[in-house]
Every structure is written in C-alpha cells, then in structure tokens.
Scaffold this active site. Structure first.
Site, PDB file in Angstrom:
ATOM      1  N   TRP A 225      -0.454 -11.585  -0.018  1.00 42.96           N
ATOM      2  CA  TRP A 225       0.538 -10.668  -0.602  1.00 42.96           C
ATOM      3  C   TRP A 225       1.946 -11.010  -0.146  1.00 42.96           C
ATOM      4  CZ3 TRP A 225      -1.110  -8.556  -4.739  1.00 42.96           C
ATOM      5  CH2 TRP A 225      -2.454  -8.154  -4.849  1.00 42.96           C
TER       6      TRP A 225
ATOM      7  N   ASP B 140       5.819  -3.949   3.134  1.00 41.18           N
ATOM      8  CA  ASP B 140       4.825  -3.690   2.093  1.00 41.18           C
ATOM      9  C   ASP B 140       3.618  -3.097   2.813  1.00 41.18           C
ATOM     10  OD1 ASP B 140       2.836  -3.643   0.228  1.00 41.18           O
ATOM     11  OD2 ASP B 140       2.863  -5.793  -0.221  1.00 41.18           O
TER      12      ASP B 140
ATOM     13  N   LYS C  54      -4.656   2.019  -2.758  1.00 36.35           N
ATOM     14  CA  LYS C  54      -5.591   1.695  -1.680  1.00 36.35           C
ATOM     15  C   LYS C  54      -5.953   2.939  -0.851  1.00 36.35           C
ATOM     16  CE  LYS C  54      -5.366  -2.825  -2.566  1.00 36.35           C
ATOM     17  NZ  LYS C  54      -4.142  -3.581  -2.311  1.00 36.35           N
TER      18      LYS C  54
HETATM   19  C1  LIG Z   1      -3.173  -4.425  -3.134  1.00 40.33           C
HETATM   20  C2  LIG Z   1      -1.882  -4.896  -2.608  1.00 40.33           C
HETATM   21  C3  LIG Z   1      -0.788  -5.187  -3.452  1.00 40.33           C
HETATM   22  C4  LIG Z   1      -0.921  -5.135  -4.977  1.00 40.33           C
HETATM   23  O1  LIG Z   1      -0.207  -4.163  -5.510  1.00 40.33           O
HETATM   24  P1  LIG Z   1      -0.136  -3.834  -7.081  1.00 40.33           P
HETATM   25  O2  LIG Z   1       0.049  -2.358  -7.037  1.00 40.33           O
HETATM   26  O3  LIG Z   1      -1.397  -4.306  -7.730  1.00 40.33           O
HETATM   27  O4  LIG Z   1       1.056  -4.550  -7.591  1.00 40.33           O
HETATM   28  C5  LIG Z   1       0.399  -5.563  -2.881  1.00 40.33           C
HETATM   29  N1  LIG Z   1       0.538  -5.649  -1.534  1.00 40.33           N
HETATM   30  C6  LIG Z   1      -0.481  -5.391  -0.689  1.00 40.33           C
HETATM   31  C7  LIG Z   1      -0.280  -5.497   0.771  1.00 40.33           C
HETATM   32  C8  LIG Z   1      -1.726  -5.007  -1.201  1.00 40.33           C
HETATM   33  O5  LIG Z   1      -2.736  -4.747  -0.362  1.00 40.33           O
END
Ligand SMILES: *Cc1c(COP(=O)(O)O)cnc(C)c1O
Length: 347
Positions: free
Chosen positions: A90, A159, A183
């Site tokens: 990511w 993030d 998540k």
């Molecule tokens: C799952 C995940 C994403 C993906 O995000 P989307 O909402 O599908 O764009 C981005 N960053 C991390 C750390 C993730 O675990």
C-alpha cells in the site's frame, strides 16, 4: 466483518427508521436525522480517540486510494518535497500516486527480505519536508508500527486504513490520518480523514472543490450528497466500539487474538511467522508452513471447516489471518484448534 448487533440494527432500519418512517436508504442529507448521524459519528470518534479541538474529522467519499492523491494535492506545494516510508504494497501505491503530483523522497525501504519496519536511524528525512507519510499497518506483509517515527516539525501523515481504532491512537502526533472504513470501521468506499486545522490552509484555491480538504471541512462533510448509508453504518460501528468500552477495550481483545495466533505459530517449526517479531501486526497475522507444498491444502481444508480467507497476499504468498475489530475471539480459537489439528495430521 460487521458485528452482528450492527447488522441487525441496519436490517431493522432498512425498512423504516423508528419515529421517522423512512428507510435508511432513502434519507436526504438535508434532514435532521442525517445531521444526527453525521454529528453523532463525529462526536463519538472525537470521544473515542480524544481528538484535540484543533483537528477536523471529515467523512469523504471514495476509498483510501483517493486519499493517496488528495494528500499530495492538498499538502504538497510545487517547490516542496514529501517524504514517504515504503513498508510494502500500500505504501508503494501511495508513492506511485503522489509521484504523479509532486516531488517525493523515499525516506526508507524495509520490505525486502523479512518484512519489518525501519528503525529511526534508517530514515533519510528531508529537512523541511512538506510531510512524512507512513502506512501504519501493512496488510500484505503483516507489519504494524508500534512506535511512531520521530519526524521533527514535518506533519506525520498516516494511511491507517487497516488499523484505525483497533487500538488507542495519539492524534496529536499526526498532521493527518486517513482510513478507508472497510477494514475496521464498516462500509467500503468511505474514508475517515482526521486533519490538523492549520493544514487546511495549504489546500490550493485552484483545486477542484471535491478534491479539497478545505471545502469538505467548510461544509462539514456535506459539500455534495455524501455516502449516506455508508455513514449510517460507520455511525453504528463507532457506537458499537464506544459501547464495548472504547479503544483500550478493543485493543485488549485485539492483542489477545493476535497473541494467541502468534503463540500457535511459534510453538513448533511446522509453522513460521513471516514478519520480524518486533514488527508484527495485530491485524494481519502472516505465516507460512515450513513445507510450502502443504499450504494450498491448508487453505482448502480450512475453508471446508468454515475458516475462510486464509490465503496470503497474492504476490507475497504464504498464509494470512486478518483479525480486524469485528472478528470475534471464538473465530481465532477455532483457527488455533484447526492449526493444531492440521499439524497433527500433516506434521
Ligand atoms: C485496504 C487498504 C487500502 C485500500 O483502500 P481502498 O479503500 O480500497 O482504496 C489502502 N491502504 C491500506 C493500508 C489498506 O489496508
């Protein structure tokens, strides 16, 4: 996963909200009921994480990947450099997106070999960086920051899609934290963004309104028609977290779940943890079988017993148990039992 009480309340109100008579799918964002959802979610999030008054909480459409672009669009001025710490899948996507929009410095790369997080001494930070970006939990490799990096005066941007509100968080250490909600916080295609108020002044006036943090903050997340049902589900998830005792309580449960799985992995040489022990994630437990030929049988046999989604990252391989907030301890107990039985019959 969504917890059963959240799903049940969502099912009840799908037909008609008590006292309102309208389905949650038919609510307008101009109604008092929706204002209660928006304000209630924000108030609970503020209380959950003790968010200081000089931070704004925004609910934005689009997932975390939209934030990969919005962060540099809003915070990275043309003459400035942003530091990114590359800890896996990511963060690499965040880097790729931001590189289209401005000047970046990759301050550390630590996913090669055994996945782990970089030590403070490994960070090559830019003096006067616009911000430093980290990925607080890495779903692919199963690593999670347990001690935040020291980044001086630069705002730390995280993030936190896969671990926000899975444990206490000291928001004052960050300039901006964002998370796709899917998540730990409920629905997909909705993000929570917590941003220090002074950073809103960086949003360029020329930016399209929908991409500007400043616009969304001015309009309290209803600049346009927001993802109303998603925000309603998020509101229920946050209520569920509060009712369960808040972040210390969910953290204790998450720690117990992870400790039980790592103990099972470390018990014998039949299983092997993938991430370096001091970088292990409490959300995504990654491991392999010392005999990799048995892994596909492990995944298939587990699925037969109702234990789904244990295949590892498609690129990295191996096995992975994702144990987000709503995964109950009983599910982890069942997986540990299964792992013992599989070792007994195949070891
Ligand atoms: C799952 C995940 C994403 C993906 O995000 P989307 O909402 O599908 O764009 C981005 N960053 C991390 C750390 C993730 O675990």
């Amino acid at each position: 996963m969504l917890p059963p009480p959240v799903l049940e309340e969502a099912r009840e109100t799908l037909l008609a909200l008590p006292g309102v008579g309208l389905s949650t799918l038919a609510l307008s964002h101009r109604t008092k009921v929706f204002a209660g959802i928006n304000e209630g979610a924000e108030a609970d999030i503020r209380a959950l994480a003790a968010i200081p008054a000089h931070y704004r909480v925004l609910f934005l459409p689009g997932g975390a990947r939209l934030q990969f672009a919005m962060v540099p669009m809003n915070l990275l001025a043309p003459a400035a450099t942003a530091d990114y710490i590359d800890t896996g899948f990511w963060s690499q996507l965040a880097i790729k997106e931001a590189a289209k929009l401005g000047t970046l410095n990759v301050a550390a790369t630590s996913f090669e070999g055994r996945p782990r997080l970089p030590a403070q001494g490994e960070l090559r930070l830019t003096p006067g960086a616009a911000y430093v970006h980290i990925t607080s939990n890495n779903t692919d490799s199963g690593t999670e920051w347990h001690t935040l990096p020291e980044v001086g005066a630069a705002p730390l941007v995280s993030d936190s899609t896969s671990d926000l509100f899975s444990r206490p968080i000291d928001i004052s250490r960050f300039g901006l934290v964002y998370a796709g909600a899917q998540k730990n916080l409920g629905p997909s295609a909705l993000s929570v963004v917590i941003v220090r108020e002074d950073l809103l002044a960086r949003s360029p006036e020329a930016l399209p309104s929908m991409l500007s943090y400043k616009t969304h903050a001015e309009y309290h997340s209803i600049f346009n028609t927001p993802p109303i049902f998603g925000m309603y589900l998020l509101r229920l998830m946050v209520k569920w977290l509060v009712a369960g005792g808040g972040l210390p309580a969910i953290a204790r449960i998450n720690e117990r779940k992870a400790a039980q799985l790592y103990a099972q992995i470390d018990r014998s040489s039949f299983y092997e943890g993938i991430a370096a022990p001091d970088s292990r994630s409490l959300m995504n437990v990654t491991f392999r079988l010392t005999d990799p030929h048995l892994e596909s049988r492990f995944v298939a046999t587990a699925a037969n017993e109702g234990l789904h989604g244990l295949a590892g990252d498609p690129v990295r391989g191996g096995l992975r148990a994702s144990i987000y907030n709503a995964v109950p301890e009983e599910a982890v107990d069942a997986l540990v039992q299964f792992m013992r039985e599989f070792e007994r019959t195949h070891g």
